[in-house]
Design an enzyme around this catalytic site. Sequence first.
Site, PDB file in Angstrom:
ATOM      1  N   ASP A 113      38.932-107.043 -49.558  1.00 51.23           N
ATOM      2  CA  ASP A 113      38.265-105.774 -49.649  1.00 51.23           C
ATOM      3  C   ASP A 113      39.077-105.808 -50.884  1.00 51.23           C
ATOM      4  OD1 ASP A 113      39.048-103.101 -48.717  1.00 51.23           O
ATOM      5  OD2 ASP A 113      37.451-103.101 -49.089  1.00 51.23           O
ATOM      6  N   GLU A 116      34.874-108.443 -52.771  1.00 49.75           N
ATOM      7  CA  GLU A 116      34.710-106.507 -52.250  1.00 49.75           C
ATOM      8  C   GLU A 116      34.353-106.183 -53.881  1.00 49.75           C
ATOM      9  OE1 GLU A 116      35.474-103.676 -51.510  1.00 49.75           O
ATOM     10  OE2 GLU A 116      34.130-102.636 -51.288  1.00 49.75           O
TER      11      GLU A 116
END
Lengths: 554, 360
Positions: free
Chosen positions: A211, A253
Amino acid sequence: MTGFNKVGSSRDPLWYKDAVIYELHVKAFYDANHDGIGDFPGLLEKLDYLQDLGVTCLWLLPFFPSPLKDDGYDISDYTSVHPSYGTLDDFQAFLNAAHSRDMQVMVELVVNHTSDQHPWFQAARLAPPGSPERNFYVWSDTDRKYRDARIIFTDTEKSNWTWDPDAKAYYWHRFFSHQPDLNYDNPAVLAEIIRVMRFWLDMGVDGLRLDAIPYLVERDGTNCENLPETHVILKQIRAAMDSGFQNRMILAEANQLPSDVRPYFGDSDECHMAFHFPLMPRIFMALRSENRQPIVEIMRQTPEIPEACQWGLFLRNHDELTLEMVNDEERDYMYLAYSADPRMRLNVGIRRRLAPLLDNNPRRIELLNSLLFSFPGTPIIYYGDEIGMGDNIHLGDRNGVRTPMQWSADRNAGFSTAAADQLYSPVIADPVYGYAALNVEAQLEHSSSLLHWTRNMIGLRKLFRVFGRGSMDFLLPSNQKVLAYLRRTPTEQVLCVANLSRFPQPVELDLQAFAGMQPVEMMGYTEFPVIGQQPYPLTLGPYGYFWFELQRPS
Amino acid sequence: MAQPSIVSEAASSAPLAPVEMLVAAPNLTPEEIRAPAHLDFVHSPDNLLEEIQTRQARGAIVLGSPASALSGSPSIIANFTHPILEQGFDLAIGRYSEGRFDGLINKALVYPLTRALYGLQIHYPSALDFSFSSKLADVLTVNAPGSTPLRGPFLSAAVAAGLRICEVNPGFAREAPKEARDLSSLLADALGPLFADMERNASLWQRSRASQPVPQFGAAVELIEPEQPSDVDISKLVDAFARGYKDLFEVWAQVLSPRTLLDLKKLARLAPTDFRFPDESWTRLVYEFALGHRQRLMSREHLLRSLTPLYLAWVASYALEVHEASSDVVDRRLERLCLTFEAGKPYLVSRWRWPDRFNP
């Protein structure tokens, strides 16, 4: 104990190239213990549904212990399971069950930041400046460092710095103020993250979604995104994975322009996959403006990636439809086109599900999904979009797109037998998207439903490796409302044609290079006229699309 | 050819004889309609169609311009009778000489829209002065009962019936009505009937493609230049648009497409010196207002009046472009606008036929 070259559940090291990924939130999927919150036993019960749908990899949103101020992305313990969702044993049981169905599982590795309730931060704020505990995070005596870094959560945060009265210093956070950024200039941080990674890989997890990785490192005088030092860290993470585990995958991401995402693949020594963020809003733009140009242009700007790497494609996800990677005019258009009500807007995006964005028009939904399944990359479906779930813009933050899965017309949409006021979120109950009519059970019964269509399309896609592994070349017919492209491998050739317009469109395609071949429409296995030297005419209905195999005439 | 005759209604008590043509001139008295022409004067133009039938007239003339413009009325009347009585046309519409800044509502809206809709280059579709045949009167009586000369769909009825249409230079310059009215009312009065006509005649206007010129009678019209050119200051117009943008954007967003709204957003950012309203944006905007009017997305009156700041933006852009231009350039500029309306017609047709808020 770290396994030496512990192999993942798939024997194919490139399994992610052929995967169809399904993104879900454990809390939203199915509640087995009747407390109003989805859990791992519940998810396990629904694996048959997912297997039947045809998805091959499940991406689980964060399920770790957390104060849940950012829906689990604020982690307070990396190597456990939030009690609301079950136990580590429950997770292991689910993981084993998924693997027994030939499904891979990907979990989150939220590397950029923790919750301010994480023991590391609790220790850091009380530790003396310069100490190892303190240096787990990024501190400053002033809030003026890294001034060129943009604020990402523009709706709620006014600064990337927040004062901590116990630490008597500012700490850095690119997201919410309760999510302090980890300090990757401290080798101990990376060592801990690798330890966490190994923990989950040891359990058998197949993939890790990293992330927010563009923001790992900060340097004054930069925008603190995509810095070279970030890639040094990623190479180390990847090396740690490769040294102990086979056939695993890291998904980046990195919400950046394609050229800025390319470095995250490295030379096949960083991430295996990365989301293609800029393509997604342009698909919506192209649809609404009935012009293929935004799609073609962004794909032209998309660099080649290493052979073993893959783009992750999606239409919607758990976050707002991000408009960070478009220019101001494009952003304005998207707001005007897709979020007439300002309440639909959040940060720099639109917090709506797929079906409401498309006015619940089945043809539009199918068209966009046809692009998702046929573009070069691995498609990622957001839970509920296979039945056309709606959203609730009155719920705060992004919670409106994270409502309970609608399984049936029974109370609480069949998601839970708890009292309605115990549910972690209200179910969607409006007249258009409400669970009473829009649910899995009803759509399983109805063979013309979106669910059946999605299942069939996934099945069709899985018959052809070209979609996950082939090249892509655009044909550029004069009719700009038509998007036409070729997908090819040495053994498969597929022609895809899509009408972005709400009205029928004619198109003539230059297929001279394939003269003598015959397009066979894939779904009905219908033979179309053999290609000649002249432009190949086609007529497409409103939002119509074709997938043709190009074959030698029988 | 029988001469038209004047009969004073007040003087006659005997049944009126059939006449060639009647004339309705609400701003004139019978005495002001001087010899040598003899016409029957109809005091109230509201009964004109009925009178034509009753009097078995071959047609009628309507002179709606102010009295000051009609001072040369005998020759003016002759200009209007000739196409009907001698050339066999059914509708002869006034086409005026005027200045570049005269008749702007017509230039910006009524002319290009009507031209695109009906495929005829009628420069003043809502001209106050025109003549028409008894054949057209019959068509109107059947298809649009209750029509009056100043409120009737004369042009569209003539097109629908396949009647012959021409333009006439009446011999005087167009004058603006003396009665001062606010701009919003003028716009609503100009566009309301036009949009309503579009609904009635959808199957008619959707068939025509490129426009054609119509025969001309009378002297050639020309651009009237002022004695002394004046400076053009568009800042108040731009300000009015800016205020409208701020106050009415949410109203406009109910009828305008995302693409048009985006164009307006860009326009609102322009400095007065760079203020250009692209023809394509203006055309699309007008069409979308017509669609919004048809779909009754809000009170029609409110919708039409909300056009005011947008119209002022167009005027500002136009003024900036033409205030120092030659008459040729002005003519070409207006022609370009008309062609843009024609080119944009497929957009109007497609959206008319398939109303869907999910459009570009």
